[in-house]
Design an enzyme around this catalytic site. Structure first.
Site, PDB file in Angstrom:
ATOM      1  N   ASP A   1       0.842  -1.245   0.135  1.00  0.00           N
ATOM      2  CA  ASP A   1      -0.290  -0.088   0.072  1.00  0.00           C
ATOM      3  C   ASP A   1       0.939   1.218   0.203  1.00  0.00           C
ATOM      4  O   ASP A   1       2.119   1.016   0.351  1.00  0.00           O
ATOM      5  CB  ASP A   1      -0.875   0.070   0.832  1.00  0.00           C
ATOM      6  CG  ASP A   1      -1.692  -0.717   1.584  1.00  0.00           C
ATOM      7  OD1 ASP A   1      -1.980  -1.515   0.149  1.00  0.00           O
ATOM      8  OD2 ASP A   1      -2.039  -1.707   1.950  1.00  0.00           O
ATOM      9  N   LYS A   2      -0.336   2.076  -0.138  1.00  0.00           N
ATOM     10  CA  LYS A   2       0.945   3.742  -0.519  1.00  0.00           C
ATOM     11  C   LYS A   2       1.660   4.297   0.667  1.00  0.00           C
ATOM     12  O   LYS A   2       2.608   4.359   0.718  1.00  0.00           O
ATOM     13  CB  LYS A   2       0.011   4.696  -0.907  1.00  0.00           C
ATOM     14  CG  LYS A   2       0.690   6.010  -1.146  1.00  0.00           C
ATOM     15  CD  LYS A   2      -0.758   7.553  -0.767  1.00  0.00           C
ATOM     16  CE  LYS A   2      -0.132   8.392  -0.533  1.00  0.00           C
ATOM     17  NZ  LYS A   2      -1.062   9.797  -0.972  1.00  0.00           N
TER      18      LYS A   2
END
Length: 305
Positions: A138-139
């Site tokens: 994820d970011k």
């Protein structure tokens, strides 16, 4: 476009056309060749065939190699933390806040943009927006990602992920004090019907998901844990830890609003192991926690004292 002609020898008698063509060039993947056959880029004695065609001695195989896809995504110079690189594979340590690959409306500043400036050879299996990307984090998760530099490597790494032979260990800070020192969360994950941007533990339209955890340190109101992925579902660790009542600190999607001061979930992909696609040697890489997570742990330790 390049054209190649090959004559089938006696020892290749009865072999499938896609297997024979894949063996011609080590960088060609089986799925790539199957697409060429379906698109009529591979012919036998001047005629198109299906991917399961069994070759006969004396067959003339003609292969038209398509031009590589021109990527719409622009290369951007970035100071990437490359942990390992050779002609097949690249391992990168992704910082917090960086999206892995472009998506509609977000075409710049991603890891893929930086990788395209760093090296021109990335696998094309995932198409224009995700060249080389085998798996994602994820970011706001930090840590290690493996990237394929050709289709042969891509196919090998994906098959290892499916066979669960890769090693992926994460470190996380969670809310609450875990009563157990270790455990396994075996709970299927699917899309949350009430919020399509979230995943949840559910029996409806879900996929099996297994996370193993091991407690590293306990604090007054938090626990520092190591998680090992057996499967790789979207948001798996974040969803599983919330499910057992210990959501990640700093997680804006699955955690409480009142949390530790960190810009995104306290989750770090610290260890990655896999078999090299070409040499078949097992390789393992480890990177330290990012500074913001180390600072959180130092603060929690001081409060204990």
């Amino acid at each position: 476009m390049e054209h190649i002609e090959v004559k089938i020898e006696e020892e290749q008698q009865s072999e499938r056309i896609d297997k024979v063509v894949t063996s011609i060039e080590s960088d060609w993947s089986r799925s790539q060749v199957q697409n060429w056959v379906k698109d009529g880029m591979v012919t036998v004695n001047g005629k198109t065939v299906k991917t399961n065609y069994k070759c006969s001695a004396g067959d003339i195989i003609s292969i038209t190699i398509p031009e590589p896809t021109i990527l719409d995504v622009e290369a951007e110079e970035m100071n990437l933390d490359i942990v390992f690189e050779d002609s097949d594979v690249l391992v990168v340590n992704k910082p917090r806040g960086m999206v892995v690959h472009p998506a509609p409306g977000n075409y710049s500043g991603t890891l893929v943009n930086g990788l395209m400036a760093h090296c021109k050879d990335l696998s094309g299996i995932n198409g224009v927006l995700r060249p080389g990307i085998v798996h994602r984090i994820d970011k706001d998760t930090t840590g290690l990602l493996m990237v394929a530099k050709n289709d042969m490597a891509h196919e090998s790494l994906v098959s290892q992920l499916k066979a669960k032979t890769t090693t992926r260990k994460y470190k996380a800070i969670v809310h609450g004090v875990m009563p157990h020192d270790k455990g396994t969360i075996d709970a299927p994950i699917g899309r949350d019907k009430s919020d399509r941007q979230k995943m949840t533990v559910t029996d409806e339209n879900s996929r099996d998901a297994v996370t193993h955890f091991n407690v590293l340190e306990k604090f007054n109101d938090f626990t520092f844990v190591e998680c090992q992925l057996e499967t790789g579902r979207t948001h798996q660790i974040r969803v599983h830890l919330k499910y057992i009542g210990f959501p990640l600190a700093g997680d804006p999607k699955y955690g409480p609003k009142k949390t530790l001061d960190i810009n995104g979930q306290a989750l770090h992909a610290g260890l990655l192991g896999f078999e090299h696609p070409r040499t078949k040697e097992y390789m393992e890489f480890e990177v330290p926690l990012p500074k913001d997570m180390e600072q959180l742990l130092d603060n929690l330790r001081r409060k204990l004292g």
